[in-house]
Design an enzyme around this catalytic site. Structure first.
Site, PDB file in Angstrom:
ATOM      1  N   HIS A   1      -6.099  -5.191 -89.416  1.00  0.00           N
ATOM      2  CA  HIS A   1      -6.791  -3.834 -90.162  1.00  0.00           C
ATOM      3  C   HIS A   1      -7.937  -3.606 -89.587  1.00  0.00           C
ATOM      4  O   HIS A   1      -8.728  -2.574 -89.311  1.00  0.00           O
ATOM      5  CB  HIS A   1      -6.815  -3.983 -91.762  1.00  0.00           C
ATOM      6  CG  HIS A   1      -7.072  -2.781 -92.437  1.00  0.00           C
ATOM      7  ND1 HIS A   1      -6.255  -1.505 -92.523  1.00  0.00           N
ATOM      8  CD2 HIS A   1      -8.359  -2.415 -93.229  1.00  0.00           C
ATOM      9  CE1 HIS A   1      -6.863  -0.662 -93.199  1.00  0.00           C
ATOM     10  NE2 HIS A   1      -7.857  -1.087 -93.509  1.00  0.00           N
TER      11      HIS A   1
ATOM     12  N   ASP B   1      -1.333  -4.841 -88.506  1.00  0.00           N
ATOM     13  CA  ASP B   1      -1.933  -4.491 -89.794  1.00  0.00           C
ATOM     14  C   ASP B   1      -0.784  -3.854 -90.686  1.00  0.00           C
ATOM     15  O   ASP B   1      -0.022  -2.858 -90.092  1.00  0.00           O
ATOM     16  CB  ASP B   1      -3.083  -3.283 -89.612  1.00  0.00           C
ATOM     17  CG  ASP B   1      -3.503  -2.668 -91.229  1.00  0.00           C
ATOM     18  OD1 ASP B   1      -3.210  -3.276 -92.025  1.00  0.00           O
ATOM     19  OD2 ASP B   1      -4.104  -1.573 -91.130  1.00  0.00           O
TER      20      ASP B   1
ATOM     21  N   GLY C   1     -12.312   2.006 -98.757  1.00  0.00           N
ATOM     22  CA  GLY C   1     -12.153   1.737-100.121  1.00  0.00           C
ATOM     23  C   GLY C   1     -11.116   2.556-100.534  1.00  0.00           C
ATOM     24  O   GLY C   1      -9.932   2.470-100.633  1.00  0.00           O
TER      25      GLY C   1
ATOM     26  N   SER D   1      -9.873   2.340 -91.899  1.00  0.00           N
ATOM     27  CA  SER D   1      -9.414   2.516 -93.465  1.00  0.00           C
ATOM     28  C   SER D   1      -9.508   3.887 -94.115  1.00  0.00           C
ATOM     29  O   SER D   1      -9.126   4.872 -93.721  1.00  0.00           O
ATOM     30  CB  SER D   1      -9.791   1.422 -94.303  1.00  0.00           C
ATOM     31  OG  SER D   1      -8.751   1.026 -95.224  1.00  0.00           O
ATOM     32  N   TYR D   2     -10.117   3.905 -95.744  1.00  0.00           N
ATOM     33  CA  TYR D   2     -10.359   5.159 -96.133  1.00  0.00           C
ATOM     34  C   TYR D   2     -11.239   5.837 -95.367  1.00  0.00           C
ATOM     35  O   TYR D   2     -11.244   7.114 -95.907  1.00  0.00           O
ATOM     36  CB  TYR D   2     -10.474   4.928 -97.469  1.00  0.00           C
ATOM     37  CG  TYR D   2     -10.396   5.932 -98.545  1.00  0.00           C
ATOM     38  CD1 TYR D   2      -9.152   6.363 -98.878  1.00  0.00           C
ATOM     39  CD2 TYR D   2     -11.568   6.688 -98.888  1.00  0.00           C
ATOM     40  CE1 TYR D   2      -9.137   7.396 -99.811  1.00  0.00           C
ATOM     41  CE2 TYR D   2     -11.419   8.062 -99.668  1.00  0.00           C
ATOM     42  CZ  TYR D   2      -9.949   8.283 -99.920  1.00  0.00           C
ATOM     43  OH  TYR D   2      -9.907   9.429-100.812  1.00  0.00           O
TER      44      TYR D   2
END
Length: 508
Positions: free
Chosen positions: A480, A428, A124, A220-221
């Site tokens: 992603h 992605d 996030g 991701s994060y």
């Protein structure tokens, strides 16, 4: 039957075994589950009352068993029959503040006593590992379109490991705090330390997994979350007693935010190379933006605004899939606040949520997890949080700390002998393969085996390059959320990671 001595007298207690096979289509099984649940509650209540009356301390093993039984998920609305056990509930990570993190745990489908334990984290920051990872990527269930019903994911990662999902930090999903000021102090540091406290307490609740090999994975994060938590475990293991150490072995991160400069440069290069942006926009961004400087200019912001325009009409997270066109879709909602990298996070498009191969899948998940009977079955939302469950938190509007690069941590873990795999879905646009390759180049690791294909049966699954202490893997045709787009290949990836085996270099 178990024996426990209280005040010198032998007491016997019956442990109730509740089968995991629950199905709404089989009435007799539902009656069995309700009876089992009732007996379990009565058994736990009598046991706890007896210990309380005696004034004795509950033995650690018995206390853990009671907590496990309380967290046991006996069946979810619309759930198909399964043979594995699942648990869900809260672990308090700060008593004085009332901070509690929500988890969902699935035992391996076969031989859970022999399988490793894998913790999965989404990023996030502020997005749910249960909503994305658990119910849309690599967990055993997926919410069926248009129905309050779950279908089995035949490529679930609990075929390879005991699988633990954590909603972190507080404010995400069902995780909460009773101290509102905690939300304003959130950042990478708090997230890592609360996750570490969670693990210590979770292993106390599930001591049978304490000796299992432990791994952390995420996307991701979580390219920040996973290495930072790994570093904390690695450092703590050096100074705490051996019996308290976590049997930590490795990390695996996918399409991961690693380094602001190279992540941003790679996004622009990838977009141009994949015919997403024009030559002029590409030239404007490269001439007006300095991604090594966190403070961007007005000219750079203007150029980036043009770059982001295209991602209003196609999915940044997977360039070649359709977008959700449902007018009631929640996928247009966005995360707030400026996070790493600061230059890009000023633009709204940077914070848009990902979707899956069914671009409206997240809508089904959100509807399901907001049903009261689902929350009750999961032992979730017990404090009646005053806002609905969402994939990404609407309450987290500020992020206190986010280092520009986690590459120094990666390098430290590699030097310490921790297994490190990095993977990338190559369609992605959010954190593209180009960004990851540029970031890994910064590590300066020696190449042991050059770029070469790996196979999923007769087809090329992607490409690998082996560095000294680090494996990099691409997954061909994945966006992603790699397990969403390429579930079979993703299961193959995690299986080889956990066994520390190279992916097949030839067709099979």
């Amino acid at each position: 039957m178990s024996v426990l001595y209280i005040n010198g007298q032998k007491q016997q207690f019956v442990y109730i075994y509740c089968p995991s096979i629950i199905s709404n289509t089989h009435t007799h099984k539902m009656h069995t589950s309700r009876t089992c649940s009732f007996l379990l509650i009565i058994s736990v209540a009598i046991f706890s009352w007896s210990v309380a009356v005696s004034g004795q301390q509950l033995p650690t093993g018995h206390a853990a068993l009671l907590e496990q039984n309380a967290d046991r998920v006996l069946g979810l609305p619309g759930q198909p029959p399964v043979s594995f056990s699942q648990y869900a509930g809260y672990v308090t990570v700060n008593e004085s503040h009332g901070r509690a993190l929500f988890y969902w745990f699935f035992e391996a489908t076969k031989s859970p006593k022999k399988k490793p334990l894998l913790l999965w984290l989404n990023g996030g920051p502020g997005c749910s590992s249960i909503g994305f990872g658990g119910l849309e990527e690599l967990g055993p269930f997926v919410v069926q379109k248009g129905k309050s019903k779950l279908v089995l994911n035949k490529n679930s990662w609990n075929k390879a490991a005991n699988l633990l999902f954590l909603e972190s930090p507080v404010g995400v999903g069902f995780s909460y705090t009773n101290t509102s000021s905690d939300i304003k102090k959130l950042g990478d540091n708090v997230t890592a330390h609360d996750a570490y406290t969670f693990l210590l307490k979770w292993f106390t609740r599930f001591p049978q997994y304490k000796t299992h090999e432990f791994y952390i994975a995420g996307e991701s994060y979580a390219g920040h979350y996973v290495p930072q938590l790994a570093e904390l475990i690695y450092d703590k293991n050096k100074i705490i007693p051996e019996q308290d150490r976590i049997n930590f072995k490795g990390i695996m991160i996918g399409n991961a935010l690693l380094d602001d400069e190279t992540d941003q440069t790679g996004m622009i290069d990838y977009a141009w190379d994949h015919a997403v942006i024009s030559d002029r926009v590409y030239h404007d961004v490269h001439t007006k933006c300095n991604f090594s400087n966190p403070k961007s200019s007005n000219a750079c912001d203007t150029a980036l605004s043009e770059y982001f325009q295209v991602y209003k009409i196609i999915d940044m997270y997977s360039l070649y899939v359709p977008s959700c066109v449902d007018d009631n879709s929640t996928q247009r909602t966005q995360m707030q606040g400026n996070v790493s990298p600061l230059t890009f996070s000023k633009h709204k498009a940077w914070h848009s949520k990902p979707t899956g191969y069914d671009p409206c899948q997240s809508d089904y998940t959100e509807s399901y997890l907001n049903k009261p009977n689902v929350q009750a079955a999961l032992h979730a939302n017990t404090t009646k949080i005053p806002y609905p469950w969402t994939h990404c938190s609407d309450t987290i509007t500020f992020w206190h700390d986010a280092p520009a690069s986690v590459l120094p941590i990666i390098k430290k873990l590699v030097a310490g002998g921790i297994r490190v795999w990095v993977y990338s879905g190559d369609t992605d646009g959010r954190i593209p393969v180009t960004s990851t390759r540029l970031s890994l180049r910064k590590l300066g690791l020696k190449t042991l085996e050059e770029w070469s294909p790996w196979y999923s049966k007769s087809q090329v699954g992607g490409w690998t390059i082996v560095y000294d202490g680090l494996m990099f893997v691409t997954i061909r045709g994945a966006g992603h959320q790699v397990p969403t787009f390429k579930p079979k290949e993703a299961l193959q990836l995690v299986t080889h990671f956990l066994s520390n085996q190279k992916l097949p270099p030839v067709p099979f």
